[in-house]
Write a protein that holds these residues in place. Structure first.
Motif, PDB file in Angstrom:
ATOM      1  N   GLY A   1       0.799  -1.319   0.069  1.00 15.59           N
ATOM      2  CA  GLY A   1       0.172   0.068  -0.143  1.00 15.59           C
ATOM      3  C   GLY A   1       0.794   1.279   0.037  1.00 15.59           C
ATOM      4  N   ASP A   2       2.026   1.258   0.151  1.00 18.90           N
ATOM      5  CA  ASP A   2       2.982   2.476   0.213  1.00 18.90           C
ATOM      6  C   ASP A   2       3.452   2.632  -1.219  1.00 18.90           C
ATOM      7  N   THR A   3       3.662   3.860  -1.492  1.00 23.83           N
ATOM      8  CA  THR A   3       4.120   4.230  -2.786  1.00 23.83           C
ATOM      9  C   THR A   3       5.176   5.534  -2.968  1.00 23.83           C
ATOM     10  N   VAL A   4       6.060   5.679  -3.698  1.00 21.17           N
ATOM     11  CA  VAL A   4       6.877   6.744  -3.922  1.00 21.17           C
ATOM     12  C   VAL A   4       6.228   8.007  -4.121  1.00 21.17           C
ATOM     13  N   LEU A   5       6.439   8.824  -3.034  1.00 20.19           N
ATOM     14  CA  LEU A   5       5.876  10.283  -2.911  1.00 20.19           C
ATOM     15  C   LEU A   5       6.829  11.205  -3.728  1.00 20.19           C
ATOM     16  N   SER A   6       8.163  10.797  -3.776  1.00 19.32           N
ATOM     17  CA  SER A   6       9.244  11.686  -4.184  1.00 19.32           C
ATOM     18  C   SER A   6      10.571  11.218  -4.379  1.00 19.32           C
ATOM     19  N   ALA A   7      11.150  11.507  -5.246  1.00 15.18           N
ATOM     20  CA  ALA A   7      12.567  11.056  -5.474  1.00 15.18           C
ATOM     21  C   ALA A   7      13.685  11.935  -5.929  1.00 15.18           C
ATOM     22  N   THR A   8      14.705  12.213  -5.553  1.00 16.72           N
ATOM     23  CA  THR A   8      15.559  12.926  -5.976  1.00 16.72           C
ATOM     24  C   THR A   8      16.833  12.089  -6.328  1.00 16.72           C
ATOM     25  N   VAL A   9      17.420  12.372  -7.528  1.00 15.99           N
ATOM     26  CA  VAL A   9      18.612  11.818  -7.773  1.00 15.99           C
ATOM     27  C   VAL A   9      19.937  12.465  -8.104  1.00 15.99           C
TER      28      VAL A   9
ATOM     29  N   ASP B   1       7.319   6.731 -10.669  1.00 17.20           N
ATOM     30  CA  ASP B   1       5.681   6.535 -10.345  1.00 17.20           C
ATOM     31  C   ASP B   1       5.578   5.875  -9.066  1.00 17.20           C
ATOM     32  N   ASP B   2       4.591   5.005  -8.741  1.00 21.25           N
ATOM     33  CA  ASP B   2       4.281   4.444  -7.596  1.00 21.25           C
ATOM     34  C   ASP B   2       5.458   3.755  -6.998  1.00 21.25           C
ATOM     35  N   THR B   3       6.208   2.960  -7.898  1.00 20.73           N
ATOM     36  CA  THR B   3       7.395   2.039  -7.376  1.00 20.73           C
ATOM     37  C   THR B   3       8.362   1.932  -7.918  1.00 20.73           C
ATOM     38  N   THR B   4       8.550   2.770  -9.020  1.00 21.96           N
ATOM     39  CA  THR B   4       9.930   3.149  -9.728  1.00 21.96           C
ATOM     40  C   THR B   4      10.244   4.217  -9.867  1.00 21.96           C
ATOM     41  N   VAL B   5      11.859   4.482  -9.963  1.00 22.63           N
ATOM     42  CA  VAL B   5      12.388   5.717 -10.212  1.00 22.63           C
ATOM     43  C   VAL B   5      13.338   5.588 -11.399  1.00 22.63           C
ATOM     44  N   SER B   6      13.151   6.236 -12.288  1.00 23.00           N
ATOM     45  CA  SER B   6      13.889   6.142 -13.401  1.00 23.00           C
ATOM     46  C   SER B   6      14.697   7.321 -13.922  1.00 23.00           C
ATOM     47  N   PHE B   7      15.971   6.990 -14.492  1.00 28.03           N
ATOM     48  CA  PHE B   7      16.563   8.459 -14.986  1.00 28.03           C
ATOM     49  C   PHE B   7      17.865   7.929 -15.741  1.00 28.03           C
TER      50      PHE B   7
ATOM     51  N   THR C   1      22.999   8.461  -6.231  1.00 31.39           N
ATOM     52  CA  THR C   1      22.283   8.140  -5.219  1.00 31.39           C
ATOM     53  C   THR C   1      20.766   8.630  -5.508  1.00 31.39           C
ATOM     54  N   VAL C   2      19.877   7.808  -5.125  1.00 31.13           N
ATOM     55  CA  VAL C   2      18.592   8.155  -5.328  1.00 31.13           C
ATOM     56  C   VAL C   2      17.965   8.291  -3.717  1.00 31.13           C
ATOM     57  N   HIS C   3      17.226   9.506  -3.558  1.00 29.23           N
ATOM     58  CA  HIS C   3      16.767   9.735  -2.183  1.00 29.23           C
ATOM     59  C   HIS C   3      15.192   9.578  -2.382  1.00 29.23           C
ATOM     60  N   VAL C   4      14.655   8.647  -1.719  1.00 28.57           N
ATOM     61  CA  VAL C   4      13.277   8.241  -1.810  1.00 28.57           C
ATOM     62  C   VAL C   4      12.411   8.512  -0.590  1.00 28.57           C
ATOM     63  N   VAL C   5      11.252   9.473  -0.588  1.00 26.99           N
ATOM     64  CA  VAL C   5      10.115   9.560   0.210  1.00 26.99           C
ATOM     65  C   VAL C   5       8.953   8.773  -0.150  1.00 26.99           C
ATOM     66  N   THR C   6       8.592   8.063   0.626  1.00 27.49           N
ATOM     67  CA  THR C   6       6.878   7.354   0.530  1.00 27.49           C
ATOM     68  C   THR C   6       5.754   8.180   1.222  1.00 27.49           C
ATOM     69  N   THR C   7       4.783   7.826   0.661  1.00 31.74           N
ATOM     70  CA  THR C   7       3.501   8.228   1.213  1.00 31.74           C
ATOM     71  C   THR C   7       3.293   7.966   2.414  1.00 31.74           C
TER      72      THR C   7
ATOM     73  N   GLU D   1       8.141   6.778   4.794  1.00 35.42           N
ATOM     74  CA  GLU D   1       9.432   6.190   4.861  1.00 35.42           C
ATOM     75  C   GLU D   1      10.448   7.064   4.068  1.00 35.42           C
ATOM     76  N   GLU D   2      11.748   6.699   4.261  1.00 37.39           N
ATOM     77  CA  GLU D   2      12.970   7.762   3.704  1.00 37.39           C
ATOM     78  C   GLU D   2      13.946   7.051   3.567  1.00 37.39           C
ATOM     79  N   ASP D   3      14.733   6.994   2.467  1.00 42.45           N
ATOM     80  CA  ASP D   3      15.921   6.127   2.281  1.00 42.45           C
ATOM     81  C   ASP D   3      16.763   6.598   1.319  1.00 42.45           C
ATOM     82  N   ASP D   4      18.065   6.034   1.074  1.00 40.44           N
ATOM     83  CA  ASP D   4      18.801   6.526  -0.055  1.00 40.44           C
ATOM     84  C   ASP D   4      19.443   5.134  -0.651  1.00 40.44           C
ATOM     85  N   PHE D   5      19.336   5.031  -2.013  1.00 37.94           N
ATOM     86  CA  PHE D   5      19.810   3.912  -2.563  1.00 37.94           C
ATOM     87  C   PHE D   5      21.038   4.348  -3.602  1.00 37.94           C
TER      88      PHE D   5
END
Length: 94
Positions: A31-39, A52-58, A72-78, A81-85
């Motif tokens: 039920g959680d989705t990607v709210l924002s992503a910064t690369v 989109d809801d589950t992927t980050v592309s660049f 590095t992809v910084h992701v915040v979810t609805t 949750e917040e993390d870096d990949f």
């Protein structure tokens, strides 16, 4: 933070698409989705980033002619949750 994954080799003139699929990883809860992503790039230019809801592309293209580079992809979810990949490549001119 999830440890960097080595993604292979890049030619100095390369422009390569990258997709981080968080739905395929156990990271996104049901039920959680990607709210924002910064690369951000270190030794690479990052362009065309979107999510989109589950992927980050660049796209990445090296800004150096040799050595280790990363994005590095910084992701915040609805759900808040917040993390870096981080993904790494080795640029080689051979």
């Amino acid at each position: 933070m999830i440890t960097a994954a080595h993604m292979g080799w890049l030619d100095p003139q390369a422009k390569r698409p990258v997709t981080l699929d968080l739905g395929a990883r156990p990271w996104l809860r049901t039920g959680d989705t990607v709210l924002s992503a910064t690369v951000t790039g270190d030794g690479v230019n990052v362009t065309g980033d979107n999510h989109d809801d589950t992927t980050v592309s660049f796209f990445v293209s090296p800004s150096v002619t040799s050595g280790k580079v990363s994005a590095t992809v910084h992701v915040v979810t609805t759900d808040g949750e917040e993390d870096d990949f981080t993904m790494e490549w080795t640029v080689n001119n051979t």
